[in-house]
Design a protein around this motif. Structure first.
Motif, PDB file in Angstrom:
ATOM      1  N   LYS A  79       0.829  -1.208   0.000  1.00 42.79           N
ATOM      2  CA  LYS A  79       0.000   0.000   0.000  1.00 42.79           C
ATOM      3  C   LYS A  79       0.861   1.255   0.000  1.00 42.79           C
ATOM      4  CE  LYS A  79      -3.379  -2.795   0.312  1.00 42.79           C
ATOM      5  NZ  LYS A  79      -3.953  -3.243  -0.927  1.00 42.79           N
ATOM      6  N   LYS A  80       2.050   1.169   0.566  1.00 41.93           N
ATOM      7  CA  LYS A  80       3.008   2.280   0.562  1.00 41.93           C
ATOM      8  C   LYS A  80       4.357   1.725   0.129  1.00 41.93           C
ATOM      9  CE  LYS A  80       0.326   5.474   2.370  1.00 41.93           C
ATOM     10  NZ  LYS A  80      -0.036   6.690   1.690  1.00 41.93           N
ATOM     11  N   SER A  81       4.977   2.388  -0.826  1.00 41.55           N
ATOM     12  CA  SER A  81       6.266   1.902  -1.326  1.00 41.55           C
ATOM     13  C   SER A  81       7.412   2.582  -0.585  1.00 41.55           C
ATOM     14  CB  SER A  81       6.372   2.155  -2.824  1.00 41.55           C
ATOM     15  OG  SER A  81       6.285   3.532  -3.089  1.00 41.55           O
ATOM     16  N   ASP A  82       8.619   2.127  -0.875  1.00 40.98           N
ATOM     17  CA  ASP A  82       9.816   2.652  -0.220  1.00 40.98           C
ATOM     18  C   ASP A  82       9.975   4.135  -0.539  1.00 40.98           C
ATOM     19  OD1 ASP A  82      12.490   3.213   0.591  1.00 40.98           O
ATOM     20  OD2 ASP A  82      12.935   1.084   0.443  1.00 40.98           O
ATOM     21  N   GLN A 141       7.938   6.576   0.636  1.00 42.45           N
ATOM     22  CA  GLN A 141       6.703   7.344   0.801  1.00 42.45           C
ATOM     23  C   GLN A 141       6.518   7.754   2.253  1.00 42.45           C
ATOM     24  OE1 GLN A 141       3.740   4.724  -1.290  1.00 42.45           O
ATOM     25  NE2 GLN A 141       3.073   6.720  -2.070  1.00 42.45           N
ATOM     26  N   ASP A 142       5.890   8.918   2.451  1.00 42.64           N
ATOM     27  CA  ASP A 142       5.600   9.411   3.795  1.00 42.64           C
ATOM     28  C   ASP A 142       4.357   8.729   4.334  1.00 42.64           C
ATOM     29  OD1 ASP A 142       7.732  11.206   3.739  1.00 42.64           O
ATOM     30  OD2 ASP A 142       6.539  12.735   2.740  1.00 42.64           O
ATOM     31  N   VAL A 143       4.370   8.433   5.640  1.00 37.15           N
ATOM     32  CA  VAL A 143       3.210   7.820   6.292  1.00 37.15           C
ATOM     33  C   VAL A 143       2.939   8.518   7.616  1.00 37.15           C
ATOM     34  CG1 VAL A 143       3.357   5.523   5.278  1.00 37.15           C
ATOM     35  CG2 VAL A 143       4.695   6.044   7.288  1.00 37.15           C
ATOM     36  N   GLN A 202      -1.186   4.261   9.531  1.00 31.74           N
ATOM     37  CA  GLN A 202      -1.441   3.964   8.119  1.00 31.74           C
ATOM     38  C   GLN A 202      -0.916   2.571   7.759  1.00 31.74           C
ATOM     39  OE1 GLN A 202       0.128   7.143   5.670  1.00 31.74           O
ATOM     40  NE2 GLN A 202      -1.927   7.947   5.410  1.00 31.74           N
ATOM     41  N   ILE A 224       0.808  -0.192   5.588  1.00 32.95           N
ATOM     42  CA  ILE A 224       1.926  -0.212   4.640  1.00 32.95           C
ATOM     43  C   ILE A 224       1.842  -1.431   3.733  1.00 32.95           C
ATOM     44  CG2 ILE A 224       4.438  -0.228   4.435  1.00 32.95           C
ATOM     45  CD1 ILE A 224       4.468   0.924   7.316  1.00 32.95           C
ATOM     46  N   VAL A 244       8.731   5.346   4.777  1.00 26.36           N
ATOM     47  CA  VAL A 244       8.751   3.878   4.696  1.00 26.36           C
ATOM     48  C   VAL A 244      10.089   3.407   4.148  1.00 26.36           C
ATOM     49  CG1 VAL A 244       7.659   1.859   3.636  1.00 26.36           C
ATOM     50  CG2 VAL A 244       6.271   3.796   4.343  1.00 26.36           C
TER      51      VAL A 244
END
Length: 197
Positions: free
Chosen positions: A74-77, A79-81, A85, A87, A117
């Motif tokens: 859902k979140k790649s290397d 990316q801000d989280v 949230q 991942i 991430v």
């Protein structure tokens, strides 16, 4: 023709006799194939097999299929989280939670801190793929094994003297109600001692 011959020889003899009759044009009396009692030489026959022209219906019980579970990244290397949230959704532990990341009971990996991430491998667990949260963009994961971990307390230094005094005087709800209860007990004891005197 002797009847002691085997079946193949008798058949050959019957065919030869039939060929002679046909060649001479003589009228056929009784069938020359009836030389072997009740047995006749088999004529090749054409057999027609009827096939279905309508498609057969199958059972409806095995045609069920559930919708996709929307698993995966859902979140790649990089990316801000934010905190909480998701991942990575997975079945089983393809990835493990690293620094500042948690894992749910369905093996979903989520962020425990706000940050960036990072997908990485730890030298102490070479077979595990980890997902962690770096607290700043320039931070690399994993941190050295025996070094202290960076933590975020979400606090900042007060500079206004009035705010400093208010913070020092501030008490938690538990402390406040505990203080009130103690004062009430002390007042009741004092009233009892004055009444008995």
């Amino acid at each position: 023709m002797a009847f002691s011959l085997n079946f193949a020889a008798r058949a050959r003899t019957a065919l030869n006799a039939l060929a002679v009759v046909r060649a001479t044009g003589a009228a056929l009396g009784p069938s020359p194939l009836r030389l072997f009692g009740e047995r006749q030489l088999a004529q090749p026959t054409l057999q027609i097999i009827r096939t279905a022209t309508k498609k057969a219906q199958s059972s409806k019980t095995h045609n069920k299929d559930s919708r996709g579970r929307r698993l995966g990244m859902k979140k790649s290397d990089g990316q801000d989280v934010d905190v909480g949230q998701i991942i990575f959704r997975q079945r089983g532990t393809k990835f493990f939670p690293g620094e500042n990341a948690g894992i749910g009971r369905d093996h979903t990996i989520f962020a425990l801190e706000r940050g960036v991430v990072r997908y990485y491998r730890d030298p102490f667990h070479p077979t595990r793929k980890l997902i962690g949260i770096a607290l700043s963009r320039d931070e690399k994961l994993p941190t050295p094994h025996f070094s202290p971990r960076r933590r975020v307390f979400n606090r900042f230094e007060l500079e206004d003297p009035e705010e400093v005094a208010a913070e020092k005087a501030r008490v938690s709800r538990k402390e406040y109600y505990g203080r009130l209860a103690r004062e009430k007990v002390v007042a009741e004891k004092k009233a009892k001692t004055e009444a008995s005197a």
